[in-house]
Design a protein around this motif. Structure first.
Motif, PDB file in Angstrom:
ATOM      1  N   LEU A 192       0.825  -1.215   0.000  1.00 26.16           N
ATOM      2  CA  LEU A 192       0.000   0.000   0.000  1.00 26.16           C
ATOM      3  C   LEU A 192       0.857   1.262   0.000  1.00 26.16           C
ATOM      4  O   LEU A 192       0.552   2.237  -0.699  1.00 26.16           O
ATOM      5  N   LEU A 193       1.932   1.248   0.771  1.00 26.80           N
ATOM      6  CA  LEU A 193       2.821   2.413   0.814  1.00 26.80           C
ATOM      7  C   LEU A 193       3.507   2.626  -0.530  1.00 26.80           C
ATOM      8  O   LEU A 193       3.673   3.759  -0.986  1.00 26.80           O
ATOM      9  N   ALA A 195       2.315   1.729  -3.454  1.00 32.90           N
ATOM     10  CA  ALA A 195       1.298   2.206  -4.401  1.00 32.90           C
ATOM     11  C   ALA A 195       1.013   3.679  -4.189  1.00 32.90           C
ATOM     12  O   ALA A 195       0.865   4.452  -5.136  1.00 32.90           O
ATOM     13  N   THR A 196       0.940   4.087  -2.918  1.00 29.62           N
ATOM     14  CA  THR A 196       0.671   5.497  -2.604  1.00 29.62           C
ATOM     15  C   THR A 196       1.794   6.395  -3.091  1.00 29.62           C
ATOM     16  O   THR A 196       1.567   7.478  -3.637  1.00 29.62           O
ATOM     17  N   ALA A 197       3.026   5.935  -2.926  1.00 28.81           N
ATOM     18  CA  ALA A 197       4.177   6.736  -3.330  1.00 28.81           C
ATOM     19  C   ALA A 197       4.257   6.913  -4.841  1.00 28.81           C
ATOM     20  O   ALA A 197       4.786   7.915  -5.340  1.00 28.81           O
ATOM     21  N   GLU A 199       1.590   6.990  -6.908  1.00 28.31           N
ATOM     22  CA  GLU A 199       0.403   7.635  -7.478  1.00 28.31           C
ATOM     23  C   GLU A 199       0.708   9.090  -7.839  1.00 28.31           C
ATOM     24  O   GLU A 199       1.338   9.810  -7.060  1.00 28.31           O
ATOM     25  N   GLU A 201       0.175  13.046  -8.257  1.00 25.06           N
ATOM     26  CA  GLU A 201      -0.561  14.000  -7.442  1.00 25.06           C
ATOM     27  C   GLU A 201      -1.739  14.548  -8.229  1.00 25.06           C
ATOM     28  O   GLU A 201      -1.693  14.728  -9.440  1.00 25.06           O
TER      29      GLU A 201
END
Length: 205
Positions: A192-193, A195-197, A199, A201
């Motif tokens: 999850l981390l 994937a978030t990084a 994505e 902005e």
């Protein structure tokens, strides 16, 4: 889902080689009580499906993927194994969340006996190092354990008399292979981390 609390010390009664797969016959009167075709039973921490039952024994087919990723391929008739049934809904979670999906294998490096427990050092594959932390949980041959020390290529565990008496960890010797499953929550958090990084902005409106 399992908890890593071994219910029974079972035995392999037969191994049939089927090309790149194997069929295991295992004895476990406790874990087969009330079991049905299609149920799951963890064998040394590997989730297997029951395909046949009778006289306190069950049969499970083990595919190439499982043999390649675990230490089950080293089992033979007479080998002792740790057995656990899936956790019942509403039951106590005595160990930690265990899926029965082996992440890799290690080997017993050394073991030191003391008056009341054994300290066991186990090799750790490089791709699993980041998931193993001091005082965290790990499953070794299906046994939920607390990590005592976490190194770059090993970890240590402390085995109490009950674990030594009721699981195969009491008879494992240096050089023996073991199945390892790390904490699934750590793997989800990492994914999850990442994937978030990655994505993009949101554009400012």
């Amino acid at each position: 889902m399992f908890t890593g609390i071994v219910e029974e010390l079972g035995e392999v009664t037969a191994v049939e080689k089927l090309g790149d797969a194997s069929r295991f016959r295992l004895r476990g009167p406790l874990v087969t009580e009330g079991a049905k075709h299609g149920d799951s039973i963890a064998v040394n921490g590997v989730c297997l499906t029951v395909v046949d039952l009778g006289d306190g024994e069950f049969t499970a087919d083990v595919m190439a993927e499982t043999l390649n990723r675990s230490a089950l391929g080293a089992l033979e008739a007479g080998s002792r194994v740790n057995l656990e049934r899936p956790m019942a809904v509403g039951g106590r979670l005595g160990g930690h969340i265990v899926q029965g999906h082996v992440d890799g294998t290690g080997r017993i490096v050394e073991r030191k006996a003391s008056e009341h427990w054994d300290i066991v050092k186990i090799s750790l594959p490089a791709h699993l190092t980041r998931y193993v932390v001091e005082k965290g949980s790990i499953t070794v041959d299906g046994v939920s354990l607390t990590v005592v020390d976490a190194g770059s290529d090993y970890f240590t565990i402390s085995l109490i008399p009950t674990t030594l008496a009721l699981t195969t960890l009491g008879i494992k010797e240096p050089g023996d292979p073991v199945n390892l499953e790390v904490d699934v929550i750590a793997k989800y958090v990492e994914r999850l981390l990442a994937a978030t990084a990655s994505e993009p902005e949101e554009p400012v409106k």
